[in-house]
Scaffold this active site. Structure first.
Site, PDB file in Angstrom:
ATOM      1  N   LEU A  35       0.841  -1.191   0.000  1.00 28.22           N
ATOM      2  CA  LEU A  35       0.000   0.000   0.000  1.00 28.22           C
ATOM      3  C   LEU A  35       0.866   1.226   0.000  1.00 28.22           C
ATOM      4  O   LEU A  35       1.803   1.348   0.787  1.00 28.22           O
ATOM      5  CB  LEU A  35      -0.921  -0.003   1.232  1.00 28.22           C
ATOM      6  CG  LEU A  35      -1.834  -1.215   1.400  1.00 28.22           C
ATOM      7  CD1 LEU A  35      -2.651  -1.095   2.676  1.00 28.22           C
ATOM      8  CD2 LEU A  35      -2.746  -1.365   0.191  1.00 28.22           C
ATOM      9  N   ASP A  36       0.576   2.162  -0.888  1.00 29.40           N
ATOM     10  CA  ASP A  36       1.325   3.415  -0.956  1.00 29.40           C
ATOM     11  C   ASP A  36       0.614   4.420  -0.060  1.00 29.40           C
ATOM     12  O   ASP A  36      -0.462   4.872  -0.396  1.00 29.40           O
ATOM     13  CB  ASP A  36       1.353   3.900  -2.413  1.00 29.40           C
ATOM     14  CG  ASP A  36       2.241   5.114  -2.589  1.00 29.40           C
ATOM     15  OD1 ASP A  36       2.668   5.679  -1.557  1.00 29.40           O
ATOM     16  OD2 ASP A  36       2.509   5.498  -3.722  1.00 29.40           O
TER      17      ASP A  36
END
Length: 397
Positions: free
Chosen positions: A396-397
């Protein structure tokens, strides 16, 4: 890690599309670096056509269902279910003729989208779900009309399938209405993006006076003023002023990004605390939001892997159903009689109608993506949802 690799390679082209857009519009993170943000964007249709089996949206399924429902209920009240009279059913003299007339009205009105869909499939030489549904409706209706005629001609009662015909048609109409509604809700994602852009912009004239102008009338090169708390009307470059700009709904960047003279901003982002003077670079279809909407539409118009498989299976099922029905007719002709053979033939065709296959997969896909859209999750590639279950690692960014 093999599954994770498959996931990454499958969707790499989607990230490239978004990165290309962000590069063209100068979208950077807080440190000025272009980010590789793996995002999922949900599509929205206005639903002129469904994915998978093209959804054959000929008219409003809601209207078709609601207007067909009273006729269907009356037919099911007057017609025994597979020959068995249920407690809520009743008959009277010539009630079967009344049922035949009502069924004729019902198949002409309520069955129209399925027959139009079947015609489309035959034109493409790919009979599938709509053809199977039409086949089941036609078989049950025509045989039932035949049964009524024979009953009055010979005086011997012949079982009809009016109950099955009406219930089949109503179930298919209801299912497609729910599916359309789910996809329509999913389409709210694009509308929400459009709402980010304000209707009016404050244009700075040559004498530094301010003129309020509709965003649609903005021209490339116009200088606009965006005060604190306002959304940016169009893509552009900051000429004067400093502020922190919130681009979360457009780029996924969770923190407001510091912007100053020479930095690019995108239409729809929210200005934080300062006043910005922005020179317009892009308007209309060339804007970042418009191009994201186009990417979303293109992705949503592409059927998921499960829908492709379901459509292929429906195509095979059409030929299998016809062949098995013919075999049933021949076999029962040999060991029984013509009425029995016809009954089993029609029964085979009606049972082969793909209720679950035709509705469940597109409905679940549409509903899941619409629920995601209502919670801010834009699914750009619906196939990503299907293969996500095989991922070993999620980043996840």
């Amino acid at each position: 890690m093999n599954n994770d690799n498959r996931y990454s390679s499958h969707n790499h082209h989607d990230y490239d599309d978004m990165d290309k857009l962000k590069h063209e519009h100068g979208i950077t993170d807080e440190h000025g670096d272009h980010k590789d943000q793996h995002q999922v964007h949900h599509a929205g249709h206005d639903h002129c056509g469904h994915s998978g089996h093209d959804h054959h949206h000929h008219g409003s399924f809601k209207e078709l269902f609601l207007k067909s429902l009273p006729l269907g209920i009356i037919i099911m009240l007057l017609s025994p279910m597979y020959g068995f009279e249920l407690p809520f059913q009743f008959t009277f003299s010539y009630s079967d003729i009344v049922v035949a007339i009502l069924s004729t009205i019902l198949i002409i009105y309520g069955g129209r989208p399925f027959y139009q869909g079947a015609v489309d499939e035959f034109k493409q030489k790919e009979p599938g779900m709509m053809t199977l549904v039409s086949l089941g409706l036609s078989a049950s209706y025509l045989y039932s009309i035949y049964a009524v005629i024979i009953t009055y001609v010979t005086g011997e009662h012949v079982m009809d399938f009016f109950f099955e015909f009406a219930s089949l048609l109503l179930i298919m109409l209801l299912g497609h209405w729910i599916e359309m509604k789910a996809i329509g809700e999913a389409g709210d994602a694009q509308r929400e993006l459009a709402k980010l852009v304000p209707k009016d912009a404050h244009v700075v004239l040559e004498d530094d006076s301010i003129e309020t102008r509709p965003v649609a009338d903005l021209q490339v090169g116009d200088l606009i003023r965006v005060q604190a708390g306002e959304n940016v009307p169009a893509d552009g470059t900051i000429e004067r002023g400093e502020s922190r700009v919130n681009e979360a709904l457009l780029t996924g960047e969770s923190k407001a990004v510091k912007k100053g003279p020479g930095d690019k901003v995108i239409g729809g982002s929210t200005n934080g605390e300062g006043v910005l003077y922005i020179k317009v670079n892009e308007t209309g279809d060339q804007s970042f939001i418009s191009q994201v909407q186009n990417l979303i539409s293109q992705a949503q118009s592409q059927p998921s892997r499960a829908e492709n498989i379901a459509q292929k299976v429906a195509g095979w099922l059409f030929y299998i159903a016809v062949i098995v029905a013919l075999i049933a007719f021949v076999v029962w002709m040999i060991i029984g009689d013509i009425p029995t053979a016809v009954t089993f033939t029609i029964t085979t065709l009606v049972i082969a109608c793909p209720h679950a296959l035709g509705l469940a997969i597109p409905l679940v896909t549409a509903r899941s993506t619409s629920l995601g859209a209502s919670r801010g999750l834009l699914v750009k590639d619906r196939q990503a949802l299907e293969i996500a279950q095989d991922a070993d690692v999620m980043i996840l960014d």
